[in-house]
Write a protein that holds these residues in place. Sequence first.
Motif, PDB file in Angstrom:
ATOM      1  N   ALA A  58       0.833  -1.208   0.000  1.00  0.00           N
ATOM      2  CA  ALA A  58       0.000   0.000   0.000  1.00  0.00           C
ATOM      3  C   ALA A  58       0.867   1.257   0.000  1.00  0.00           C
ATOM      4  CB  ALA A  58      -0.935   0.000   1.207  1.00  0.00           C
ATOM      5  N   LEU A  59       1.969   1.222   0.749  1.00  0.00           N
ATOM      6  CA  LEU A  59       2.879   2.368   0.762  1.00  0.00           C
ATOM      7  C   LEU A  59       3.547   2.556  -0.597  1.00  0.00           C
ATOM      8  CD1 LEU A  59       4.561   1.934   4.262  1.00  0.00           C
ATOM      9  CD2 LEU A  59       2.975   3.725   3.575  1.00  0.00           C
ATOM     10  N   MET A  60       3.919   1.448  -1.218  1.00  0.00           N
ATOM     11  CA  MET A  60       4.520   1.524  -2.545  1.00  0.00           C
ATOM     12  C   MET A  60       3.516   2.073  -3.560  1.00  0.00           C
ATOM     13  SD  MET A  60       6.360  -1.480  -4.792  1.00  0.00           S
ATOM     14  CE  MET A  60       4.954  -2.017  -5.779  1.00  0.00           C
ATOM     15  N   ALA A  61       2.276   1.595  -3.474  1.00  0.00           N
ATOM     16  CA  ALA A  61       1.222   2.066  -4.376  1.00  0.00           C
ATOM     17  C   ALA A  61       0.971   3.559  -4.182  1.00  0.00           C
ATOM     18  CB  ALA A  61      -0.065   1.276  -4.134  1.00  0.00           C
ATOM     19  N   ARG A  62       0.976   4.002  -2.936  1.00  0.00           N
ATOM     20  CA  ARG A  62       0.763   5.429  -2.644  1.00  0.00           C
ATOM     21  C   ARG A  62       1.836   6.283  -3.303  1.00  0.00           C
ATOM     22  NH1 ARG A  62       2.598   7.200   3.112  1.00  0.00           N
ATOM     23  NH2 ARG A  62       4.531   6.805   1.978  1.00  0.00           N
ATOM     24  N   ASP A  63       3.085   5.854  -3.203  1.00  0.00           N
ATOM     25  CA  ASP A  63       4.192   6.629  -3.768  1.00  0.00           C
ATOM     26  C   ASP A  63       4.149   6.636  -5.297  1.00  0.00           C
ATOM     27  OD1 ASP A  63       5.064   7.192  -1.242  1.00  0.00           O
ATOM     28  OD2 ASP A  63       6.652   5.686  -1.229  1.00  0.00           O
ATOM     29  N   LEU A  64       3.852   5.486  -5.898  1.00  0.00           N
ATOM     30  CA  LEU A  64       3.863   5.391  -7.360  1.00  0.00           C
ATOM     31  C   LEU A  64       2.652   6.066  -7.997  1.00  0.00           C
ATOM     32  CD1 LEU A  64       5.123   1.715  -7.847  1.00  0.00           C
ATOM     33  CD2 LEU A  64       6.364   3.805  -8.384  1.00  0.00           C
ATOM     34  N   LEU A  65       1.478   5.861  -7.395  1.00  0.00           N
ATOM     35  CA  LEU A  65       0.249   6.391  -7.993  1.00  0.00           C
ATOM     36  C   LEU A  65       0.090   7.895  -7.791  1.00  0.00           C
ATOM     37  CD1 LEU A  65      -2.211   3.519  -7.009  1.00  0.00           C
ATOM     38  CD2 LEU A  65      -1.302   4.005  -9.281  1.00  0.00           C
ATOM     39  N   SER A  66       0.879   8.472  -6.906  1.00  0.00           N
ATOM     40  CA  SER A  66       0.776   9.923  -6.675  1.00  0.00           C
ATOM     41  C   SER A  66       1.759  10.719  -7.526  1.00  0.00           C
ATOM     42  CB  SER A  66       1.018  10.233  -5.185  1.00  0.00           C
ATOM     43  OG  SER A  66       2.311   9.812  -4.797  1.00  0.00           O
ATOM     44  N   ILE A  67       2.517  10.040  -8.394  1.00  0.00           N
ATOM     45  CA  ILE A  67       3.448  10.747  -9.284  1.00  0.00           C
ATOM     46  C   ILE A  67       2.646  11.501 -10.336  1.00  0.00           C
ATOM     47  CG2 ILE A  67       5.288  10.487 -10.996  1.00  0.00           C
ATOM     48  CD1 ILE A  67       6.160   7.950  -9.528  1.00  0.00           C
ATOM     49  N   PRO A  68       2.816  12.815 -10.474  1.00  0.00           N
ATOM     50  CA  PRO A  68       2.061  13.585 -11.474  1.00  0.00           C
ATOM     51  C   PRO A  68       2.425  13.158 -12.891  1.00  0.00           C
ATOM     52  CG  PRO A  68       3.149  15.027  -9.883  1.00  0.00           C
ATOM     53  CD  PRO A  68       3.721  13.665  -9.698  1.00  0.00           C
ATOM     54  N   ILE A  69       1.435  13.092 -13.759  1.00  0.00           N
ATOM     55  CA  ILE A  69       1.662  12.742 -15.157  1.00  0.00           C
ATOM     56  C   ILE A  69       1.828  14.021 -15.961  1.00  0.00           C
ATOM     57  CG2 ILE A  69       0.715  11.570 -17.169  1.00  0.00           C
ATOM     58  CD1 ILE A  69       1.470   9.743 -14.852  1.00  0.00           C
ATOM     59  N   THR A  70       2.842  14.055 -16.824  1.00  0.00           N
ATOM     60  CA  THR A  70       3.074  15.222 -17.670  1.00  0.00           C
ATOM     61  C   THR A  70       3.034  14.797 -19.134  1.00  0.00           C
ATOM     62  OG1 THR A  70       4.584  17.058 -18.111  1.00  0.00           O
ATOM     63  CG2 THR A  70       5.585  14.934 -17.656  1.00  0.00           C
ATOM     64  N   THR A  71       3.038  15.764 -20.037  1.00  0.00           N
ATOM     65  CA  THR A  71       3.007  15.427 -21.463  1.00  0.00           C
ATOM     66  C   THR A  71       4.332  14.828 -21.882  1.00  0.00           C
ATOM     67  OG1 THR A  71       3.738  17.657 -22.003  1.00  0.00           O
ATOM     68  CG2 THR A  71       1.367  17.233 -22.065  1.00  0.00           C
TER      69      THR A  71
END
Length: 215
Positions: A162-175
Motif C-alpha cells: 500500500a505504501l509503494m502504491a501510494r508513492d507510485l500512484l501519486s506521481i504527477p503525469i506530464t506530457t
Amino acid sequence: MENVKDEDVLIKNMAKLMIVKFEKYWDEYSVVLAFGVILDPRMKLETLRFCFQKIDSLSWEPKLEKIKEKLYKVFAEYSTKGFTTSSSVQKQKQGQSSLPSSMSKPSLFYELKMRKLQVANKAGRSQLDTYLDEPTLDFDYLEQMDVLDCWKYNSQCFSDLALMARDLLSIPITTIASEFAFSIGSRILNKYRNRLLPENVEAIICTSSWKHGFS
C-alpha cells in the motif's frame, strides 16, 4: 503502415514520421505508467498483458517480464527496509474508521482476507504475490473508484504494498515528447514552461487559434 503506401505524399511522409515515433516509444515505454496499471485492482497484469499483445504480438512477452521483474525489485525495497513503522501502522489504524464511500465497513469477509494473507505469508509468499493472485475488481461497477482510496482501505492487509502504491500512484503525469510532433502543444509546453495548469494551456491554445483566424 497502410498509409506509408498512400499516393498522397503528405500522408505518406506523415505516416513515416509517426512510425518512427511509435517504434521509439514502444522501445522506451514508461515502466512507471505500467506499474500504475498493475496497481489498479481493476486492471493488474492481465490488462497490461492484453494491451502489450495488441501493440506488438511478437515482442510483448519479454517486455512484460521485464516490467514484472522491476516491479518485484521495487517492492523488495519497501518490504526489506521496513517502511511500515509503528507510527505508520497507528495512522493506518486511525484511518480505518474513515473508509471510502465506495467500500463497505470491515466485515467477516475482511477478516477472512486478513487470515488468507497471514497464511500466505507463512508459506513464503509476499504481499505482491497475494495481490496479483487475487481476481480483479469489476470495472463496470467500480469505474469511478478512487484507486488511492482503495489502497488506503487495504493498508492493513497490504502494508508495504500500500505504501509503494501510494508513492507510485501519486506521481504527477506530464506530457511526453510525442506531443511536440503531433500538436501545437510544443509551442506552449517546453522545459521552461512544463508546470502550466491544464486550463491555462487550453486558454493559450484557444487564444493562439483565434489569433491565426481559426474559429
